[in-house]
Write an enzyme that holds these catalytic residues in place. Structure first.
Site, PDB file in Angstrom:
ATOM      1  N   PHE A 142      12.236   1.865   6.265  1.00  0.00           N
ATOM      2  CA  PHE A 142      11.628   2.710   5.236  1.00  0.00           C
ATOM      3  C   PHE A 142      10.238   2.169   4.930  1.00  0.00           C
ATOM      4  O   PHE A 142      10.075   0.979   4.676  1.00  0.00           O
ATOM      5  CB  PHE A 142      12.473   2.720   3.955  1.00  0.00           C
ATOM      6  N   ASP A 227       6.289  -5.267   7.208  1.00  0.00           N
ATOM      7  CA  ASP A 227       6.336  -4.584   5.909  1.00  0.00           C
ATOM      8  C   ASP A 227       7.178  -5.434   4.955  1.00  0.00           C
ATOM      9  O   ASP A 227       8.401  -5.440   5.028  1.00  0.00           O
ATOM     10  CB  ASP A 227       6.946  -3.186   6.082  1.00  0.00           C
ATOM     11  N   LYS A 254       5.835  -3.614  -4.232  1.00  0.00           N
ATOM     12  CA  LYS A 254       6.866  -3.661  -5.286  1.00  0.00           C
ATOM     13  C   LYS A 254       6.754  -4.825  -6.288  1.00  0.00           C
ATOM     14  O   LYS A 254       6.352  -4.620  -7.419  1.00  0.00           O
ATOM     15  CB  LYS A 254       8.252  -3.609  -4.662  1.00  0.00           C
TER      16      LYS A 254
HETATM   17  C1  LIG Z   1       9.559   0.898  -1.382  1.00  0.00           C
HETATM   18  C2  LIG Z   1       9.062   0.606  -0.033  1.00  0.00           C
HETATM   19  C3  LIG Z   1       7.891   1.212   0.466  1.00  0.00           C
HETATM   20  C4  LIG Z   1       7.161   2.287  -0.291  1.00  0.00           C
HETATM   21  O1  LIG Z   1       6.609   1.820  -1.484  1.00  0.00           O
HETATM   22  P1  LIG Z   1       6.143   2.875  -2.611  1.00  0.00           P
HETATM   23  O2  LIG Z   1       5.487   2.010  -3.634  1.00  0.00           O
HETATM   24  O3  LIG Z   1       7.373   3.556  -3.090  1.00  0.00           O
HETATM   25  O4  LIG Z   1       5.204   3.818  -1.978  1.00  0.00           O
HETATM   26  C5  LIG Z   1       7.445   0.805   1.713  1.00  0.00           C
HETATM   27  N1  LIG Z   1       8.098  -0.111   2.436  1.00  0.00           N
HETATM   28  C6  LIG Z   1       9.223  -0.709   1.995  1.00  0.00           C
HETATM   29  C7  LIG Z   1       9.887  -1.746   2.844  1.00  0.00           C
HETATM   30  C8  LIG Z   1       9.751  -0.359   0.748  1.00  0.00           C
HETATM   31  O5  LIG Z   1      10.878  -0.933   0.326  1.00  0.00           O
END
Ligand SMILES: *Cc1c(COP(=O)(O)O)cnc(C)c1O
Length: 407
Positions: A142, A227, A254
């Protein structure tokens, strides 16, 4: 009286349905206040928060250091645009590079954003500057909901309504180094991978997977893009879950602002110089208040020893929660915890959790995710461990599931 059926909550749901787009479904509660790892709803009910705004509230709610940093910065200089720089912006970029370098600043450059999706969006554009367009990403991964970030996210239900999406993206099974090696070619710009998959329900790859990805990237001259939006900033008991593996791009968001919106795309080595003047921009990204929040979060994690706390408390929770036979598997590191249940009762567990005074999270029908504030106390953890068998009793009864179904 049950919080979820009160008149206040009923009214909030009606107002919500009439005024907010229905992208998230109805809200579970209307929250009014928080302190530490606790939140209170509009009826005065108290909950221990094991979701932490989805791995965001690293310092919990209303931490004095974060309140002070944001308040002071906002009353001094709140926003200036990227025609200018500010001390918090410089200091946070330097601090992130220092953390990535394990104490001595890594050679790299930071681009600040307001969210995880935007951090990945910046990174996606950065990869195009290699002159290559192919990206290899993972199934179950994700990366966010903008068109670019979505193009890198495999989940069919998220993608299908918005196709065509940009890019030539190949998805390979997560954790399978051979599949990765087979998919990457000399035309591949980047390999994109999470150190632990968060939205998939805390999926941990086999040991050596990230190092194997590094080797495949090197073999083909591709960038390794990690990521760390969910795993970064201390969540796993380390600043970065990918520690020990050299990345070309690291994206974070986050936990970075502790609840204040901020993200960052960090290009390491030569990747830090790929985006040139005119290639990318943002009005709010790098805002001094957001950067002051980031500095306060990092400073407090250091001052309060929260990396160690995450490791210790995570182990205690994993041991305690898995003692119940209805938990068939437990995964994760630090305060990033995934649980598999013996029945598809995860939604019922979340609902029962609220009735017992706990905010929990379900990622799939049989999976629970816990990503609480790093300031969670031993008492908070003990409270959940004490209530856990009763939460499962209620949930399994509500789901009409037998204790050993599916096991
Ligand atoms: C939550 C998340 C995102 C997206 O972040 P947003 O601030 O919601 O746009 C991207 N990569 C990972 C691994 C995430 O957990």
């Amino acid at each position: 009286m049950s919080a979820t059926s009160s008149d206040t909550m009923q009214q909030a749901r009606e107002r919500y349905a009439a005024s907010l787009m229905n992208t998230f479904g109805p809200p579970k509660l209307q929250l009014v206040r928080g302190a530490g790892a606790h939140v209170w709803d509009a009826d005065g009910n108290e909950y221990v928060d094991f979701l932490g705004g989805i791995a965001v509230n690293a310092l919990g709610h209303a931490h004095p250091a974060l309140v002070e940093a944001v308040t002071t910065q906002l009353s001094t200089l709140g926003h200036v645009s990227n025609f200018f720089t500010t001390e918090p912006q410089l200091a946070l970029a330097e601090k992130l590079l220092e953390l990535l370098g394990g104490g001595t600043p890594a050679d790299g450059r930071v681009f600040f954003t307001n969210s995880g999706a935007e951090a990945n969006e910046a990174a996606f554009k950065l990869t195009r500057r290699t002159g290559r367009t192919h990206v290899v990403a993972t199934e179950g991964g994700f990366h966010g909901r903008t068109m670019g970030a979505l193009a890198l996210t495999s989940k069919e239900a998220y993608r299908a309504p918005f196709e065509p999406l940009p890019g030539e993206v190949t998805f390979v099974p997560y954790g399978d180094a051979d599949a990765l090696a087979a998919a990457v070619t000399d035309a591949t710009a980047a390999i994109l991978v999470e150190p632990i998959q968060g939205e998939a329900g805390v999926v941990v790859p086999p040991a050596g997977y990230l190092a194997a990805a590094r080797a495949v990237a090197d073999e083909h001259g591709a960038l390794l893009w990690i990521d760390e939006v969910q795993t970064g900033m201390g969540r796993t008991g380390r600043w970065f879950a990918s520690e020990g593996v050299r990345a070309d791009i690291v994206t974070v968001a986050k936990g970075l602002g502790g609840g204040f919106p901020i993200g960052a795309c960090i290009g390491l080595g030569e990747a830090g110089a790929l985006l040139q003047p005119g290639n990318h921009g943002t009005t709010f990204g790098g805002n001094p208040v957001a950067c002051a929040a980031g500095l306060a979060v990092i400073g407090t994690i250091e001052a309060e020893g929260l990396l160690e706390r995450a490791t210790v408390l995570g182990q205690k929770l994993r041991d305690g929660l898995t003692a119940d036979p209805r938990v068939s598997e437990v995964r994760g590191e630090g305060l990033m915890i995934g649980l598999d249940l013996t029945a598809e009762a995860a939604a019922e567990v979340v609902a029962a959790g609220l009735r017992h005074g706990f905010v929990l999270n379900n990622t799939t029908p049989g999976r629970i995710r816990l990503v609480p504030p790093l300031v969670l106390t031993d008492d908070d953890a003990d409270a959940l461990l004490r209530a856990w068998p009763r939460i499962l009793d209620d949930a399994y009864a509500a789901a009409g599931a037998s204790d050993l179904e599916g096991s």
